[in-house]
Design a protein around this motif. Sequence first.
Motif, PDB file in Angstrom:
ATOM      1  N   THR A  83       0.719  -1.027   0.113  1.00 39.41           N
ATOM      2  CA  THR A  83       0.032   0.014   0.160  1.00 39.41           C
ATOM      3  C   THR A  83       0.808   1.405   0.206  1.00 39.41           C
ATOM      4  O   THR A  83       1.831   1.481   0.613  1.00 39.41           O
ATOM      5  CB  THR A  83      -0.848  -0.024   1.243  1.00 39.41           C
ATOM      6  N   THR A  84       0.459   2.157  -0.869  1.00 37.38           N
ATOM      7  CA  THR A  84       1.147   3.528  -0.687  1.00 37.38           C
ATOM      8  C   THR A  84       0.419   4.519   0.033  1.00 37.38           C
ATOM      9  O   THR A  84      -0.735   4.524   0.173  1.00 37.38           O
ATOM     10  CB  THR A  84       1.418   3.992  -2.320  1.00 37.38           C
ATOM     11  N   ASP A  85       1.043   5.730   0.302  1.00 41.59           N
ATOM     12  CA  ASP A  85       0.388   6.635   0.926  1.00 41.59           C
ATOM     13  C   ASP A  85      -0.760   7.399  -0.133  1.00 41.59           C
ATOM     14  O   ASP A  85      -1.766   7.621   0.514  1.00 41.59           O
ATOM     15  CB  ASP A  85       1.379   7.720   1.270  1.00 41.59           C
ATOM     16  N   ALA A  86      -0.573   7.370  -1.310  1.00 37.10           N
ATOM     17  CA  ALA A  86      -1.432   7.917  -2.184  1.00 37.10           C
ATOM     18  C   ALA A  86      -2.718   6.875  -2.230  1.00 37.10           C
ATOM     19  O   ALA A  86      -3.913   7.440  -2.542  1.00 37.10           O
ATOM     20  CB  ALA A  86      -0.948   7.916  -3.559  1.00 37.10           C
ATOM     21  N   ASP A  87      -2.492   5.548  -1.921  1.00 35.43           N
ATOM     22  CA  ASP A  87      -3.508   4.712  -2.206  1.00 35.43           C
ATOM     23  C   ASP A  87      -4.567   5.018  -0.907  1.00 35.43           C
ATOM     24  O   ASP A  87      -5.721   4.822  -1.119  1.00 35.43           O
ATOM     25  CB  ASP A  87      -2.790   3.138  -1.712  1.00 35.43           C
ATOM     26  N   VAL A  88      -4.042   5.122   0.285  1.00 37.19           N
ATOM     27  CA  VAL A  88      -4.592   5.618   1.417  1.00 37.19           C
ATOM     28  C   VAL A  88      -5.407   6.829   1.091  1.00 37.19           C
ATOM     29  O   VAL A  88      -6.858   6.810   1.317  1.00 37.19           O
ATOM     30  CB  VAL A  88      -3.677   5.650   2.475  1.00 37.19           C
ATOM     31  N   ALA A  89      -4.934   7.811   0.593  1.00 33.33           N
ATOM     32  CA  ALA A  89      -5.498   9.019   0.229  1.00 33.33           C
ATOM     33  C   ALA A  89      -6.899   8.964  -0.719  1.00 33.33           C
ATOM     34  O   ALA A  89      -7.786   9.293  -0.656  1.00 33.33           O
ATOM     35  CB  ALA A  89      -4.563  10.051  -0.431  1.00 33.33           C
ATOM     36  N   ARG A  90      -6.543   7.747  -1.628  1.00 29.69           N
ATOM     37  CA  ARG A  90      -7.617   7.522  -2.270  1.00 29.69           C
ATOM     38  C   ARG A  90      -8.760   6.950  -1.755  1.00 29.69           C
ATOM     39  O   ARG A  90      -9.928   7.021  -2.032  1.00 29.69           O
ATOM     40  CB  ARG A  90      -7.254   6.756  -3.713  1.00 29.69           C
ATOM     41  N   PHE A  91      -8.455   6.138  -0.702  1.00 27.49           N
ATOM     42  CA  PHE A  91      -9.582   5.446   0.173  1.00 27.49           C
ATOM     43  C   PHE A  91     -10.361   6.755   0.783  1.00 27.49           C
ATOM     44  O   PHE A  91     -11.529   6.560   0.767  1.00 27.49           O
ATOM     45  CB  PHE A  91      -9.121   4.755   1.322  1.00 27.49           C
ATOM     46  N   PHE A  92      -9.896   7.777   1.329  1.00 25.33           N
ATOM     47  CA  PHE A  92     -10.791   8.937   1.804  1.00 25.33           C
ATOM     48  C   PHE A  92     -11.545   9.569   0.728  1.00 25.33           C
ATOM     49  O   PHE A  92     -12.601  10.047   0.940  1.00 25.33           O
ATOM     50  CB  PHE A  92      -9.651   9.778   2.380  1.00 25.33           C
ATOM     51  N   LYS A  93     -10.797   9.929  -0.600  1.00 22.02           N
ATOM     52  CA  LYS A  93     -11.852  10.463  -1.633  1.00 22.02           C
ATOM     53  C   LYS A  93     -13.035   9.437  -1.872  1.00 22.02           C
ATOM     54  O   LYS A  93     -14.078  10.319  -2.213  1.00 22.02           O
ATOM     55  CB  LYS A  93     -10.818  10.604  -2.630  1.00 22.02           C
ATOM     56  N   ALA A  94     -12.755   8.361  -1.932  1.00 23.73           N
ATOM     57  CA  ALA A  94     -13.928   7.520  -2.241  1.00 23.73           C
ATOM     58  C   ALA A  94     -14.957   7.634  -1.183  1.00 23.73           C
ATOM     59  O   ALA A  94     -16.282   7.664  -1.414  1.00 23.73           O
ATOM     60  CB  ALA A  94     -13.596   5.977  -2.290  1.00 23.73           C
ATOM     61  N   LYS A  95     -14.522   7.727   0.046  1.00 24.64           N
ATOM     62  CA  LYS A  95     -15.476   7.902   1.229  1.00 24.64           C
ATOM     63  C   LYS A  95     -16.211   9.020   1.326  1.00 24.64           C
ATOM     64  O   LYS A  95     -17.562   9.162   1.525  1.00 24.64           O
ATOM     65  CB  LYS A  95     -14.698   7.948   2.339  1.00 24.64           C
ATOM     66  N   MET A  96     -15.582  10.382   0.892  1.00 31.93           N
ATOM     67  CA  MET A  96     -16.068  11.535   0.761  1.00 31.93           C
ATOM     68  C   MET A  96     -17.275  11.475  -0.461  1.00 31.93           C
ATOM     69  O   MET A  96     -18.228  12.108  -0.098  1.00 31.93           O
ATOM     70  CB  MET A  96     -15.135  12.517   0.291  1.00 31.93           C
ATOM     71  N   ALA A  97     -16.924  10.982  -1.398  1.00 35.27           N
ATOM     72  CA  ALA A  97     -17.935  10.905  -2.814  1.00 35.27           C
ATOM     73  C   ALA A  97     -19.112  10.068  -2.228  1.00 35.27           C
ATOM     74  O   ALA A  97     -20.180  10.443  -2.284  1.00 35.27           O
ATOM     75  CB  ALA A  97     -17.012  10.120  -3.996  1.00 35.27           C
ATOM     76  N   GLU A  98     -18.916   8.919  -1.422  1.00 32.89           N
ATOM     77  CA  GLU A  98     -19.793   8.161  -0.999  1.00 32.89           C
ATOM     78  C   GLU A  98     -20.752   8.871  -0.188  1.00 32.89           C
ATOM     79  O   GLU A  98     -22.277   8.656  -0.114  1.00 32.89           O
ATOM     80  CB  GLU A  98     -19.266   6.914  -0.418  1.00 32.89           C
ATOM     81  N   HIS A  99     -20.368   9.834   0.606  1.00 36.68           N
ATOM     82  CA  HIS A  99     -21.223  10.505   1.682  1.00 36.68           C
ATOM     83  C   HIS A  99     -21.461  11.739   1.333  1.00 36.68           C
ATOM     84  O   HIS A  99     -22.169  12.443   2.021  1.00 36.68           O
ATOM     85  CB  HIS A  99     -20.566  10.334   3.166  1.00 36.68           C
ATOM     86  N   GLY A 100     -21.093  12.418   0.175  1.00 38.98           N
ATOM     87  CA  GLY A 100     -21.437  13.701  -0.368  1.00 38.98           C
ATOM     88  C   GLY A 100     -20.966  14.837   0.506  1.00 38.98           C
ATOM     89  O   GLY A 100     -21.458  15.749   0.404  1.00 38.98           O
ATOM     90  N   VAL A 101     -19.777  14.433   1.002  1.00 49.10           N
ATOM     91  CA  VAL A 101     -18.978  15.708   1.509  1.00 49.10           C
ATOM     92  C   VAL A 101     -17.970  16.310   0.632  1.00 49.10           C
ATOM     93  O   VAL A 101     -17.428  15.188  -0.239  1.00 49.10           O
ATOM     94  CB  VAL A 101     -18.573  15.323   3.057  1.00 49.10           C
TER      95      VAL A 101
END
Length: 444
Positions: free
Chosen positions: A227-245
């Motif tokens: 796992t890269t740091d960027a992979d972890v960052a993408r996890f957050f972006k997906a969460k934000m998109a999922e929750h509409g924030v």
Amino acid sequence: MIQRLVLFCSFIFSTLVFAQASAVAGEAEGAVNPWPEIRKERINTLLPRALEAADVDAWVILCRENNNDPLADHVGCENAGAPAAYVFYRLSDEKDGGEFHSLVFSPSSEATALAELEIHDKVVSVPRGESALKQATDFIREHDFQRIAVNSSINNVQADGLSYTQRLALEDALGDKFAQRLVSSEELVYEWLAIKLPQEVDIMREAARLTAEWQIEAYKQVVPGKTTDADVARFFKAKMAEHGVTDAWAPDQNPNVNSGPDRGHSHATNKVIMPGDVIQTDFGIKVHGRWVSDIQRFAYVLKPGETEPPEDIQHYWESARAGGRAAFDAMKPGVRGIDVDAAQSVLMKQNGSEHVMWSTGHPVGYVAHDTGPNLGGSRGATVRPAAKKKLKAGMVFAFDGFHAWKRDDGTTKTISVEEMVVITEEGAEYLIPPQEELILIPSE
């Protein structure tokens, strides 16, 4: 230890907060945005106190299309087309009783809709071809206001929305006598924006809860060596998109996931997370397009055979945690921001921390670095004016517990576990439970 960190997920919020939490999950939920009613209450309850604290008789905001004032949507002129003038004022004569008033001189094309919002005491419809600015300045001269605040400020961009040409037009319309009475709205805006209503604090509490919860979830996805740091960052972006924030600050740097040496405010890179790494995640979300969170959580990647962090890493963690607790204990109404910073600095020196350039904390609310006292200055060469400001009940802060050390390669690594608090009459109150232990990530 991880289980201890996530106990806050079971917190039960009031019915109002739960409704706000549903809204955080996305606009698709159909929840009503609480901002219009909160805005109205802020104008009617907090703004009069701000005018009094700043010793201002009137505050004038000029609004316009496309290049509007930063505070436009705080006072209801976010939809301005033709130029409009907003006047907030106090009258001290016996007849009026010193009451607070809000008066808008609005072009007729916007006046009807603005009046229907019922934000202001009175909306004057200015016919096409006539000047809202002239009517506003006539009103100011008629009432002989002595101190007239305008949005021009060197220190606070939120109080610096009046353009050069608008200033010239305002001074010309007022005439020399009244133009000399113009003062910066900096202190007024400071007093107004720095205080948050209880319902705003509840919204930020839920935003902070989600922010920390997702950070813990993200660390569970890490596979050391892959796992890269960027992979972890993408996890957050997906969460934000999922929750509409949306992002609490610049999208390119939110979140900042960093398993290597310090990079300051930066973006996540393709560095692979390895055993022995200390991982920093600095992350915030914006809810209702208005209120933001700012939380940091730290993890340690266990080396093969390890069941707990080595002694030095554990010391760094405990030192940072202790520094944060010292700052927390110092946060009380009447205490200056610089003194909060100094309370932590004493422990950092005792525990052998390398120098840390960052302030202990900052106000957070409508933006990540909001208006209010700066919790810094005790370790720097210069002291910001805001660091000498005193904390008041209703202010919300994000603040770090620091410890920095030199790595084997000569670079520096800093633990800066970041929490959010609201100031009450008794002292600071965490919005969510703080991180007590390093999150441990096993190696296969």
